[in-house]
Design a protein around this motif. Structure first.
Motif, PDB file in Angstrom:
ATOM      1  N   UNK A  70       0.831  -1.198   0.000  1.00  0.00           N
ATOM      2  CA  UNK A  70       0.000   0.000   0.000  1.00  0.00           C
ATOM      3  C   UNK A  70       0.869   1.253   0.000  1.00  0.00           C
ATOM      4  N   UNK A  71       0.229   2.394   0.201  1.00  0.00           N
ATOM      5  CA  UNK A  71       0.941   3.666   0.107  1.00  0.00           C
ATOM      6  C   UNK A  71       2.020   3.806   1.172  1.00  0.00           C
ATOM      7  N   UNK A  72       1.896   3.050   2.254  1.00  0.00           N
ATOM      8  CA  UNK A  72       2.910   3.083   3.305  1.00  0.00           C
ATOM      9  C   UNK A  72       3.929   1.953   3.175  1.00  0.00           C
ATOM     10  N   UNK A  73       3.810   1.154   2.127  1.00  0.00           N
ATOM     11  CA  UNK A  73       4.753   0.073   1.908  1.00  0.00           C
ATOM     12  C   UNK A  73       4.411  -1.213   2.616  1.00  0.00           C
ATOM     13  N   UNK A  74       3.172  -1.330   3.130  1.00  0.00           N
ATOM     14  CA  UNK A  74       2.753  -2.522   3.861  1.00  0.00           C
ATOM     15  C   UNK A  74       1.933  -3.438   2.956  1.00  0.00           C
ATOM     16  N   UNK A  75       2.103  -4.729   3.139  1.00  0.00           N
ATOM     17  CA  UNK A  75       1.309  -5.696   2.377  1.00  0.00           C
ATOM     18  C   UNK A  75       0.953  -6.887   3.250  1.00  0.00           C
ATOM     19  N   UNK A  76      -0.099  -7.591   2.865  1.00  0.00           N
ATOM     20  CA  UNK A  76      -0.539  -8.781   3.588  1.00  0.00           C
ATOM     21  C   UNK A  76      -1.165  -9.744   2.599  1.00  0.00           C
ATOM     22  N   UNK A  77      -0.894 -11.018   2.780  1.00  0.00           N
ATOM     23  CA  UNK A  77      -1.499 -12.075   1.977  1.00  0.00           C
ATOM     24  C   UNK A  77      -2.137 -13.084   2.921  1.00  0.00           C
TER      25      UNK A  77
END
Length: 550
Positions: A70-77
């Motif tokens: 996302x825009x803050x560099x966070x991701x989740x799967x």
């Protein structure tokens, strides 16, 4: 029934990224790493950080999953519920994670009796630990001590998953070690232990700021320590006071400054008084306990067969600190009261005939003493059967002399014990990681405030269940073990009353099981050794109540 209602909330933000990564490479939290154990039977999350907008491609068990930072560099799967098994590999962009297991993951938390490592219970279980500590399907993730009063943290840098091997076994939580071995024997399913525990910690340190809203006093205490400048100033001032106390102790201690120091092998102690090591007369005067330095010397006779051998000196437990010398040679020191004193005597230090043991005991506050019913002896032949095992008792009469009296040592603020700090530093980074349940061994530090403990522990359980999105997450509460001298009727009554509070919490909250432990206590040790029986009791309860043996 649990009187705390769960709030209706949206999805928890997976990570709070304050820094944009300068490279496109994926970064993973410490929990998501080689050797990890994933929870079977539940939907799972794998998360991390990357450049904003970066495409994340995850492959596991021949299935591919994608996401974008996302825009803050966070991701989740999110991964679907998995069957137990392994080892497997997982790829996340350019990262290859190896040796992954799928099984039962347990969060083990609390204070020192949970943290206590296998190394501290070898007196009782040395043979078993030496012969039966190779379980590659059991892993521990030890969360390092970290507290924060500003915000929940997102990672635990420096931690990693460790398999239960002979090389790693001594650092495992002793309770978790025996629990996991017994559970694995029942289920043959991999076991992951997340050990997030801190000796001496009170329950309020493990509750989030949101969870502590019904307790405004503790929130206000937390707010005090939000100032980094205050903490730095307090540390500096307390450090100065401690340094000054120790300098005064050193300067005043005649045993260190006579022409022949009192620990020297050839020192003449003929004029010293004699006392039984367990007597109380030397420890106090007409005013009260005598803090400062106390010196003890004892001559022992070593046989020709024992002379020259390596040996082990056992000095029980000492309140508060000690330094020990054999024939004038320093062999070991411990700076606080709880650890057992186990010092190695090198080969060729002991000679045939008379030898001298010298103990410099330091009392910081309270009554100095040697703890009764602990081993006080020198042991020969351990691990050297060809030389034969033998021992020399150190109990009985010693020569004694006061080194120097001191006022009570200045106190130290343990900031990790303040409200919310441990939650932010050692629990918040874990909440995305699916677990089977929680094993909670804590309470010694809350005995004096037992009237509020039921409310605090209930709030903590509700807090963790909400943050894990598991409203029925099971908790296994370890009953406090029996402790304190039979003569300390007031203290023993307080501990008994606390155990009743623990039982009340278990009775009044769903999916909470109290594990009997009072019968495994030792009156003279706040850290009882029998973590094996206790671990098997937790395993049995978990197997029966959660169906993990199926």
């Amino acid at each position: 029934m649990n009187k705390y209602w769960f709030l209706k909330v949206g999805l928890v933000v997976v990570c709070l990224c304050l820094t944009l990564w300068s490279e496109a490479k994926v970064k993973l939290p410490a929990l998501v790493s080689d050797g990890m154990v994933l929870q079977h039977g539940q939907q799972l999350a794998v998360w991390g950080y990357a450049d904003p907008g970066e495409t994340i491609s995850l492959t596991f068990l021949k299935k591919k999953y994608t996401s974008h930072a996302d825009a803050k560099g966070c991701w989740k799967i999110d991964l679907p519920a998995l069957k137990a098994g392994g080892p497997y590999t997982m790829s996340i962009n350019e990262i290859q994670l190896k040796d992954i297991l799928v099984g039962n993951v347990w969060l083990c938390s609390g204070q020192s009796n949970m943290e206590l490592p296998v190394a501290r219970v070898t007196d009782m279980f040395r043979d078993e630990i030496s012969a039966d500590s190779d379980y590659p399907m059991i892993r521990q993730f030890k969360v390092p001590l970290r507290y924060d009063f500003h915000a929940p943290q997102t990672d635990v840098p420096g931690a990693s998953w460790k398999a239960l091997t002979p090389e790693n076994s001594m650092s495992f939580s002793a309770l978790a070690y025996f629990f996991a071995k017994d559970l694995y024997a029942k289920t043959r399913i991999p076991v992951g232990i997340i050990n997030s525990s801190v000796g001496g910690s009170p329950v309020e340190a493990w509750i989030s700021e949101e969870g502590l809203k019904p307790f405004p006093m503790y929130l206000n205490e937390k707010h005090i320590y939000e100032s980094d400048d205050l903490i730095a100033t307090m540390r500096q001032e307390e450090g100065k006071k401690s340094h000054a106390w120790n300098v005064a102790l050193y300067r005043g201690d005649a045993g260190l400054h006579e022409s022949t120091p009192w620990y020297a092998a050839d020192y003449d102690d003929a004029a010293w008084a004699q006392t039984d090591m367990f007597a109380t007369e030397w420890a106090s005067n007409e005013v009260g306990p005598v803090n400062g330095s106390h010196w003890f010397r004892k001559d022992i006779q070593v046989s020709g067969e024992q002379a020259g051998q390596k040996a082990t000196l056992r000095l029980g437990c000492v309140v508060d600190a000690d330094s020990v010398y054999v024939n004038g040679t320093f062999v070991g020191t411990v700076s606080y009261q709880y650890p057992p004193r186990i010092y190695s005597i090198p080969a060729n230090l002991l000679k045939a005939g008379k030898n001298t043991i010298t103990v410099r005991l330091i009392s910081n506050g309270g009554y100095p003493h040697f703890v009764k019913e602990k081993p006080y002896k020198i042991l020969f032949g351990a691990g050297q059967p060809e030389k034969g095992e033998s021992e020399i008792s150190l109990e009985g009469i010693w020569k004694y002399r006061l080194g120097t009296p001191m006022p009570t040592a200045p106190g130290q603020t343990f900031f990790q014990y303040k409200p919310v700090g441990l939650y932010n530093g050692m629990i918040a980074p874990l909440v995305n990681y699916a677990v089977t349940g929680v094993i909670w061994y804590q309470g010694e530090s809350n005995v004096s405030r037992r009237n509020e403990y039921a409310s605090l522990l209930t709030a903590m359980m509700a807090d963790w269940r909400q943050n894990w999105h598991q409203p029925d997450m099971p908790f296994y509460i370890i009953e406090l073990a029996d402790f304190l001298s039979p003569d300390d009727k007031g203290g023993r009554a307080a501990w008994a009353a606390f155990r009743k509070v623990q039982a009340e919490v278990s009775d009044q909250n769903k999916n909470v099981t109290l594990i009997k432990n009072s019968d495994l206590g030792e009156w003279n040790d706040i850290h009882p050794l029998d973590k094996k029986t206790l671990g098997k009791r937790v395993s049995e309860a978990a197997s029966q109540e959660r169906g993990h043996n199926k």
